[in-house]
Write a protein that holds these residues in place. Structure first.
Motif, PDB file in Angstrom:
ATOM      1  N   SER A 177      -4.738  11.246   4.270  1.00  0.00           N
ATOM      2  CA  SER A 177      -4.628  11.237   5.724  1.00  0.00           C
ATOM      3  C   SER A 177      -4.980   9.852   6.250  1.00  0.00           C
ATOM      4  N   PHE A 178      -4.781   9.655   7.557  1.00  0.00           N
ATOM      5  CA  PHE A 178      -5.137   8.369   8.170  1.00  0.00           C
ATOM      6  C   PHE A 178      -6.649   8.206   8.293  1.00  0.00           C
ATOM      7  N   ASP A 179      -7.400   9.273   8.027  1.00  0.00           N
ATOM      8  CA  ASP A 179      -8.864   9.192   7.996  1.00  0.00           C
ATOM      9  C   ASP A 179      -9.368   8.912   6.584  1.00  0.00           C
ATOM     10  N   LEU A 180      -8.436   8.594   5.682  1.00  0.00           N
ATOM     11  CA  LEU A 180      -8.745   8.313   4.285  1.00  0.00           C
ATOM     12  C   LEU A 180      -9.390   9.511   3.594  1.00  0.00           C
ATOM     13  N   GLN A 181      -8.936  10.699   3.962  1.00  0.00           N
ATOM     14  CA  GLN A 181      -9.337  11.917   3.269  1.00  0.00           C
ATOM     15  C   GLN A 181      -8.192  12.355   2.366  1.00  0.00           C
ATOM     16  N   PHE A 182      -8.537  13.051   1.278  1.00  0.00           N
ATOM     17  CA  PHE A 182      -7.540  13.504   0.314  1.00  0.00           C
ATOM     18  C   PHE A 182      -7.531  15.033   0.275  1.00  0.00           C
ATOM     19  N   PRO A 183      -6.767  15.679   1.159  1.00  0.00           N
ATOM     20  CA  PRO A 183      -6.755  17.143   1.203  1.00  0.00           C
ATOM     21  C   PRO A 183      -6.028  17.782   0.032  1.00  0.00           C
ATOM     22  N   TYR A 184      -5.137  17.057  -0.634  1.00  0.00           N
ATOM     23  CA  TYR A 184      -4.406  17.592  -1.772  1.00  0.00           C
ATOM     24  C   TYR A 184      -4.396  16.566  -2.906  1.00  0.00           C
ATOM     25  N   VAL A 185      -4.740  17.035  -4.102  1.00  0.00           N
ATOM     26  CA  VAL A 185      -4.656  16.204  -5.301  1.00  0.00           C
ATOM     27  C   VAL A 185      -4.137  17.083  -6.433  1.00  0.00           C
ATOM     28  N   VAL A 186      -3.100  16.640  -7.116  1.00  0.00           N
ATOM     29  CA  VAL A 186      -2.524  17.381  -8.240  1.00  0.00           C
ATOM     30  C   VAL A 186      -2.729  16.546  -9.506  1.00  0.00           C
ATOM     31  N   VAL A 187      -3.407  17.123 -10.491  1.00  0.00           N
ATOM     32  CA  VAL A 187      -3.716  16.382 -11.718  1.00  0.00           C
ATOM     33  C   VAL A 187      -3.155  17.122 -12.926  1.00  0.00           C
TER      34      VAL A 187
END
Length: 254
Positions: A168-178
């Motif tokens: 996001s523009f707040d530098l948050q990572f709501p989704y990560v796929v590993v």
């Protein structure tokens, strides 16, 4: 085998009672901050002292492993416990921490308003007023069995896993796929995310993506065959900076 005079318990005690910087260097937390998650895990009954390890030492081993990426044998030597003991307690703390995810991790709500980062920047507004977040992938080194090496070998010929993240523009990572193999195409990971993982894009919004993804009404990619990366636009004069409107768009997109 682990017969040194400084046991793991004494070592952790010295870290928490000594200079604050020393604790931060080893645990990536100050002593005061370290005690907060420890107390939460104890009060909820997720961690308990054992014959050989206190809850404090268990959490210290876990944080030291995460903060420094060291092996089981290094931890065994550092804290003076067998490899089996280190592994068992590391996994116990990991499960305890993960069990708190619903209590401490809250995904951001889909706020459909224009983000201030876009709204108050004439470079982006109104051209990107419907952008929601950005998606990109990165390759992380992986250790795999020889019989799986081929599928984990990426285009640059080294072994990796393909990790995709939404930011996001707040530098948050709501989704990560590993976990995807290094040879996997970026679009395949995104398609799986949408079709199998329930990933959705709010109506009227879109994500920014790079060349590795398809250009759709939900995912906006840059123009092909034009400069795109920010490094390609450095050290240019104020005159004719862009060869075409497409190149200008790519720069703003990047």
């Amino acid at each position: 085998m682990r017969t040194g005079s400084l046991s793991g318990h004494i070592f952790v005690h010295e870290l928490l009672q000594g200079h604050e910087a020393r604790a931060y260097e080893n645990l990536r937390m100050t002593p005061r901050l370290f005690l907060k998650p420890r107390d939460v895990l104890i009060n909820k009954g997720l961690l308990k002292d054992t014959t050989n390890l206190t809850c404090t030492e268990q959490l210290a081993i876990f944080l030291h492993a995460l903060g420094h990426g060291v092996s089981n044998r290094v931890l065994s030597e550092h804290f003076h416990h067998s490899g089996e003991t280190i592994s068992r307690h590391f996994n116990a703390v990991l499960k305890a921490v993960v069990s708190l995810k619903r209590e401490y991790i809250n995904l951001p709500q889909n706020d459909l308003q224009v983000h201030p980062h876009v709204r108050h920047n004439k470079i982006f507004y109104p051209y990107f007023k419907h952008v929601f977040r950005a998606i990109d992938r990165t390759h992380i080194h992986a250790l795999v069995r020889k019989n799986k090496a081929t599928q984990y070998r990426n285009r640059k010929r080294w072994i990796s896993q393909n990790v995709m993240a939404a930011c996001s523009f707040d530098l948050q990572f709501p989704y990560v796929v590993v976990g995807w193999e290094g040879s996997t195409a970026d679009m395949k990971v995104l398609r799986w995310m949408v079709e199998s993982w329930g990933f959705s894009v709010p109506e009227g919004k879109y994500y920014l993506v790079d060349f590795g993804y398809a250009n759709t009404d939900k995912f906006l990619a840059p123009y092909c065959s034009h400069r795109y990366h920010l490094s390609e636009f450095l050290n240019l004069g104020r005159g004719n900076r862009y060869s075409s409107p497409n190149e200008l768009f790519n720069h703003r997109h990047a």
